[in-house]
Design an enzyme around this catalytic site. Structure first.
Site, PDB file in Angstrom:
ATOM      1  N   GLU A 164       0.764  -1.243   0.000  1.00 59.16           N
ATOM      2  CA  GLU A 164       0.000   0.000   0.000  1.00 59.16           C
ATOM      3  C   GLU A 164       0.801   1.303   0.000  1.00 59.16           C
ATOM      4  O   GLU A 164       0.747   2.078   0.963  1.00 59.16           O
ATOM      5  CB  GLU A 164      -0.985  -0.019   1.162  1.00 59.16           C
ATOM      6  CG  GLU A 164      -1.976  -1.159   1.026  1.00 59.16           C
ATOM      7  CD  GLU A 164      -3.066  -1.160   2.082  1.00 59.16           C
ATOM      8  OE1 GLU A 164      -2.937  -0.407   3.070  1.00 59.16           O
ATOM      9  OE2 GLU A 164      -4.043  -1.904   1.906  1.00 59.16           O
ATOM     10  N   GLU A 274      -5.245  -8.027  -0.926  1.00 53.87           N
ATOM     11  CA  GLU A 274      -5.795  -7.661   0.384  1.00 53.87           C
ATOM     12  C   GLU A 274      -7.165  -7.024   0.235  1.00 53.87           C
ATOM     13  O   GLU A 274      -7.330  -6.012  -0.440  1.00 53.87           O
ATOM     14  CB  GLU A 274      -4.863  -6.705   1.134  1.00 53.87           C
ATOM     15  CG  GLU A 274      -5.331  -6.418   2.564  1.00 53.87           C
ATOM     16  CD  GLU A 274      -4.367  -5.517   3.327  1.00 53.87           C
ATOM     17  OE1 GLU A 274      -3.145  -5.718   3.200  1.00 53.87           O
ATOM     18  OE2 GLU A 274      -4.836  -4.602   4.041  1.00 53.87           O
TER      19      GLU A 274
END
Length: 447
Positions: A164, A274
């Protein structure tokens, strides 16, 4: 929606349900990343190695259950830069901590599954963006060269370059990733998948508009191919896309459909590494719908990993941790209904249990912690316990069980809670026939 577009959507969904088989389906096994903040500050004293021998979660037992009972074939194993180098940013992989991490990887490999390395630092190290005012690209490259050389002979390892990234120049970030990809391949790791993560926490909803898709899409292997290079995609369903709220308020179906179209048009593929939700009724509806849409586009979304199990206990908001005791696990309803019931596995990629570990595959001995001696800076959680025990049920005694907004894996793009069970062939076929019938029924009414 106009009748023509509704008809097209129904037919596309029916077609996808009949033909769509995902290659890689699995669960994240976090713990070592506990305490990480989105500025890349990842303290090692809050890490929880997800193995019972380290007083963490039963990662080994969970992966065995998911592989043997559910047919899952990929697990995302969280790590942090600080942990694997023992807080030495430009140093070597630490013998004690790297050995601890590899015990989790070995537990994954023996199931026959693919094992995804998740470097959980948000494109940062202690506040500084990699290659953009923080540590230099070369330092990041050196980290990955060491990892690549360790696993170069094992094609069941997946390199997740970074968890991320956010709030950075994505074009510069893509240049950084290109350096890492080139170095990994030149280090000898040529048969492993590499995941390329976008800015804005790798959110599917902004992959194209942020410029990430175009910038990352230009990354190539040294031979100028894009073989085994996949986009790394995340998404949550709560109000701020953080996965830290019980209620799901975001319908992600269109976002996944839109990016699937871009991937198809550009002949690329992605892995959703995710995503997760709680078991609130709103999430049981929206998370299941999201995953049905992903499954229907499995020609471009080749992998799906739900968040999360590992050192999370069964009370965690996004828990996919199975119920029961080691050796006698069952899945929760989120896992069963929203993951397992939504995907059909491609049997060609079924996990095959093996005794081969990272050490055997690489010809390098896996460092193992010595319970009788620990380095002064090593986190105590990496020292195995003589007696196996599960994490404390007290949130205050064990922060792993109740991560706060800034100790959560991801306080930005997502959270985790799921229930997945591989559908039987009969169930999958039945669902496909129902969808097909619905589509043709609609055609009869429409015309």
């Amino acid at each position: 929606m106009r009748p023509t577009s509704a008809l097209a959507a129904a037919l596309a969904l029916a077609s996808g349900a009949l033909a769509g088989k995902i290659r890689y389906l699995g669960v994240a096994i976090p713990g070592i990343d506990f305490g990480c903040d989105i500025d890349g500050s990842c303290p090692t004293d809050t890490s929880s190695v997800p193995l019972l021998s380290y007083k963490g979660g039963d990662g080994a037992g969970q992966m065995k259950h998911f592989a043997e009972d559910d047919g899952l074939n990929v697990f995302r194993i969280s790590a942090t830069w600080q942990f694997v180098t023992n807080n030495t940013v430009d140093g070597k992989l630490d013998e004690l901590n790297w050995g601890s991490y590899n015990k989790v990887i070995d537990a994954c490999l023996v199931t026959g599954a693919w094992c995804m390395i998740d470097m959980h630092n948000f494109a940062r190290y202690n506040g500084g963006i990699i290659g953009q005012g923080g540590v230099e690209d070369e330092v990041f490259v050196n980290l990955w060269v060491q990892i690549a050389k360790y696993y170069e002979k094992n094609d069941k390892i997946i390199f997740g370059l970074m968890n991320e990234p956010h709030d950075l120049d994505v074009n510069i970030w893509a240049q950084t990733c290109q350096k890492v990809v080139t170095a990994i391949r030149e280090a000898g790791a040529t048969s492993q998948m590499i995941l390329l993560p976008a800015t804005n926490f790798a959110s599917v909803g902004t992959y194209v508009d942020s410029g990430s898709a175009a910038a990352l899409g230009a990354i190539t292997n040294p031979d100028n191919s894009t073989d085994l290079l996949y986009f790394d995609v995340h998404k949550y369903l709560d109000i701020n896309n953080s996965g830290s709220h019980v209620e799901c308020t975001t319908d992600n179906v269109q976002a996944f459909e839109d990016f699937a179209t871009w991937l198809r048009d550009n002949k690329r593929q992605a892995i959703i590494s995710e995503t997760g939700a709680s078991m609130d009724p709103s999430c049981m509806t929206d998370f299941c719908a999201q995953n049905k849409a992903i499954s229907a586009n499995s020609d471009v979304y080749i992998g799906f990993v739900g968040w999360g199990a590992g050192s999370f206990d069964t009370s965690y908001i996004l828990t996919l941790t199975p119920l029961g005791e080691p050796g006698n696990y069952t899945d929760n309803k989120l896992m069963e209904q929203c993951i397992l019931d939504q995907f059909t596995m491609d049997s060609k990629y079924a996990p095959t249990p093996t005794s081969i570990s990272t050490a055997t595959e690489t010809g390098t001995s896996t460092p193992t912690p010595d319970p009788s001696s620990t380095s002064g800076n090593s986190p105590s959680s990496t020292t195995p316990s003589a007696d196996k025990q599960t994490p404390s049920s007290s949130p205050k005694a064990n922060p792993v069980n109740d991560p706060s907004s800034d100790t959560n894996n991801s306080s930005k793009d997502g959270n985790k809670d799921g229930k997945s069970a591989a559908p039987s062939g009969a169930k999958a076929l039945s669902g496909s026939l129902l969808l097909t019938g619905a589509a043709f029924g609609y055609m009869m009414v429409a015309f």
